[in-house]
Design a protein around this motif. Structure first.
Motif, mmCIF file in Angstrom:
data_model
loop_
_atom_site.group_PDB
_atom_site.id
_atom_site.type_symbol
_atom_site.label_atom_id
_atom_site.label_comp_id
_atom_site.label_asym_id
_atom_site.label_seq_id
_atom_site.Cartn_x
_atom_site.Cartn_y
_atom_site.Cartn_z
ATOM 1 N N PHE A 34 0.781 -1.079 0.179
ATOM 2 C CA PHE A 34 0.248 -0.006 0.067
ATOM 3 C C PHE A 34 0.739 1.330 0.114
ATOM 4 C CE2 PHE A 34 -3.993 -2.154 0.794
ATOM 5 C CZ PHE A 34 -3.621 -3.520 1.456
ATOM 6 N N TYR A 36 0.888 5.293 0.789
ATOM 7 C CA TYR A 36 0.188 6.268 1.286
ATOM 8 C C TYR A 36 0.857 7.808 1.027
ATOM 9 C CZ TYR A 36 -2.210 2.866 4.041
ATOM 10 O OH TYR A 36 -3.102 1.756 4.731
ATOM 11 N N GLN A 38 1.006 11.475 3.277
ATOM 12 C CA GLN A 38 0.781 12.143 4.581
ATOM 13 C C GLN A 38 1.230 14.019 4.490
ATOM 14 O OE1 GLN A 38 2.651 10.919 8.046
ATOM 15 N NE2 GLN A 38 0.767 11.358 9.403
ATOM 16 N N SER A 43 -3.587 13.200 8.685
ATOM 17 C CA SER A 43 -3.428 11.869 8.907
ATOM 18 C C SER A 43 -3.028 11.117 7.582
ATOM 19 C CB SER A 43 -4.836 11.340 9.372
ATOM 20 O OG SER A 43 -4.876 9.767 9.546
ATOM 21 N N LEU A 44 -2.728 9.893 7.548
ATOM 22 C CA LEU A 44 -2.201 9.110 6.419
ATOM 23 C C LEU A 44 -3.488 8.978 5.616
ATOM 24 C CD1 LEU A 44 -0.407 8.196 8.740
ATOM 25 C CD2 LEU A 44 0.201 6.217 7.021
ATOM 26 N N LEU A 46 -4.737 6.941 1.904
ATOM 27 C CA LEU A 46 -4.201 6.059 0.959
ATOM 28 C C LEU A 46 -4.378 6.398 -0.271
ATOM 29 C CD1 LEU A 46 -3.598 2.696 0.477
ATOM 30 C CD2 LEU A 46 -6.070 2.416 0.360
ATOM 31 N N PHE A 91 4.867 13.441 2.184
ATOM 32 C CA PHE A 91 5.811 12.525 3.005
ATOM 33 C C PHE A 91 5.078 11.069 2.522
ATOM 34 C CE2 PHE A 91 8.386 10.691 5.801
ATOM 35 C CZ PHE A 91 7.802 9.994 6.988
ATOM 36 N N ILE A 93 4.391 7.049 2.430
ATOM 37 C CA ILE A 93 4.671 5.909 3.204
ATOM 38 C C ILE A 93 4.114 4.815 2.558
ATOM 39 C CG2 ILE A 93 4.831 5.054 5.518
ATOM 40 C CD1 ILE A 93 3.638 7.741 6.252
ATOM 41 N N GLN A 104 -1.087 -3.972 9.096
ATOM 42 C CA GLN A 104 -0.025 -3.551 8.001
ATOM 43 C C GLN A 104 1.182 -2.787 8.643
ATOM 44 O OE1 GLN A 104 -1.759 -0.710 5.008
ATOM 45 N NE2 GLN A 104 -3.428 -2.009 4.758
ATOM 46 N N HIS A 105 2.258 -2.903 8.300
ATOM 47 C CA HIS A 105 3.586 -2.523 8.746
ATOM 48 C C HIS A 105 3.982 -1.537 7.810
ATOM 49 C CE1 HIS A 105 3.899 -5.311 12.180
ATOM 50 N NE2 HIS A 105 3.077 -6.176 11.277
ATOM 51 N N PHE A 106 4.595 -0.433 8.381
ATOM 52 C CA PHE A 106 5.103 0.719 7.692
ATOM 53 C C PHE A 106 6.260 0.833 7.303
ATOM 54 C CE2 PHE A 106 0.766 2.803 6.816
ATOM 55 C CZ PHE A 106 0.046 2.093 7.713
ATOM 56 N N GLY A 107 6.796 1.359 6.336
ATOM 57 C CA GLY A 107 8.096 1.874 6.107
ATOM 58 C C GLY A 107 8.505 3.066 6.748
ATOM 59 N N ASP A 108 9.616 3.730 6.769
ATOM 60 C CA ASP A 108 10.038 4.823 7.339
ATOM 61 C C ASP A 108 9.491 6.156 6.684
ATOM 62 O OD1 ASP A 108 12.922 3.495 8.935
ATOM 63 O OD2 ASP A 108 11.048 3.701 9.885
ATOM 64 N N GLY A 109 9.003 5.981 5.480
ATOM 65 C CA GLY A 109 8.518 7.026 4.717
ATOM 66 C C GLY A 109 9.730 7.788 3.921
ATOM 67 N N ARG A 111 10.404 11.768 2.438
ATOM 68 C CA ARG A 111 10.152 13.050 2.419
ATOM 69 C C ARG A 111 10.519 13.549 1.169
ATOM 70 N NH1 ARG A 111 6.632 15.850 5.190
ATOM 71 N NH2 ARG A 111 7.583 15.150 6.872
#
Lengths: 115, 108
Positions: A34, A36, A38, A43-44, A46, A91, A93, A104-109, A111
């Motif tokens: 996924f 996202y 931000q 908020s995030l 999708l 940002f 993600i 879901q587990h997220f990456g560090d994003g 910028r």
């Protein structure tokens, strides 16, 4: 340890440049990832669902020709912001889940700053 | 579309105090998740809830999945400075729907 690796963490580039962001699933094979977006203090939201071996599913209002998604393997999805402009600064993600019933587990994003 | 109402929007507390935040929805969710996001980083999963009425703890954090499946709360006991950050609830029916976040500030 980390479940998701996202690269690069920061990009600063000129308007009109295309930027590619990579998202790697480190812990398991992911048929779905996924993406996202931000905005500051928000908020995030999708943007799209990346599907391995098939076209991505974009959310309403997200331009598929602007945000190209490629999910060529079970561990890698890429998001390319084409001909980026200052309004694309944000940002970004990615996230990965084992299946639709698992968190879901997220990456560090990443910028992204477009000058 | 589906929306989550998360409150409070922000909190300023003293170290050692307990914290409570919650999310409500007009829709039913199969899963409720709580994440914490530090500046410049992606959200980190704190607690996942899968059954209505489920109460789950993770250290000083406790979260519950509401009986109606339309709400959830997160409690943090004996807060410490490193609890500072933005906490997001998220409901899942496949895709995740996020709340707007609760910004927590802890004064030492």
């Amino acid at each position: 340890g980390a479940v998701v690796s996202q690269h690069p963490s920061r990009v600063i580039c000129k308007s009109g440049t295309s930027v590619k962001i990579e998202c790697r699933s480190l812990d398991f094979q992911a048929t779905t990832m996924f993406w996202y977006r931000q905005f500051p203090k928000k908020s995030l939201m999708l943007m799209a669902t990346s599907n391995e071996g098939s076209k991505a599913t974009y959310e309403q209002g997200v331009e598929k020709d602007k945000f190209l998604i490629n999910h060529a393997s079970l561990t890698l999805s890429t998001l390319t912001v084409t001909s980026a402009h200052p309004e694309d600064s944000s940002f970004y993600i990615c996230s990965v889940g084992r299946n639709s019933n698992q968190p879901q587990h997220f990456g560090d994003g990443t910028r992204l700053s477009i000058l | 579309g589906q929306q989550l109402n998360q409150s409070p929007q922000s909190m300023f507390i003293q170290e050692g105090e307990d914290v409570s935040m919650n999310c409500t929805s007009s829709s039913i969710f199969n899963t409720w998740l709580w994440y914490k996001q530090d500046p410049g980083e992606g959200p980190v999963l704190l607690i996942a809830l899968y059954k209505a009425g489920e109460l789950t703890s993770n250290g000083r954090l406790t979260a519950q999945f509401g009986i109606t499946r339309k709400d959830s709360f997160l409690n943090i006991s004996a807060s410490i400075p490193s609890d500072v950050g933005i906490y997001f609830c998220a409901g899942s029916q496949g895709n995740l729907i996020f709340g707007k976040g609760t910004k927590l500030s802890v004064k030492p």
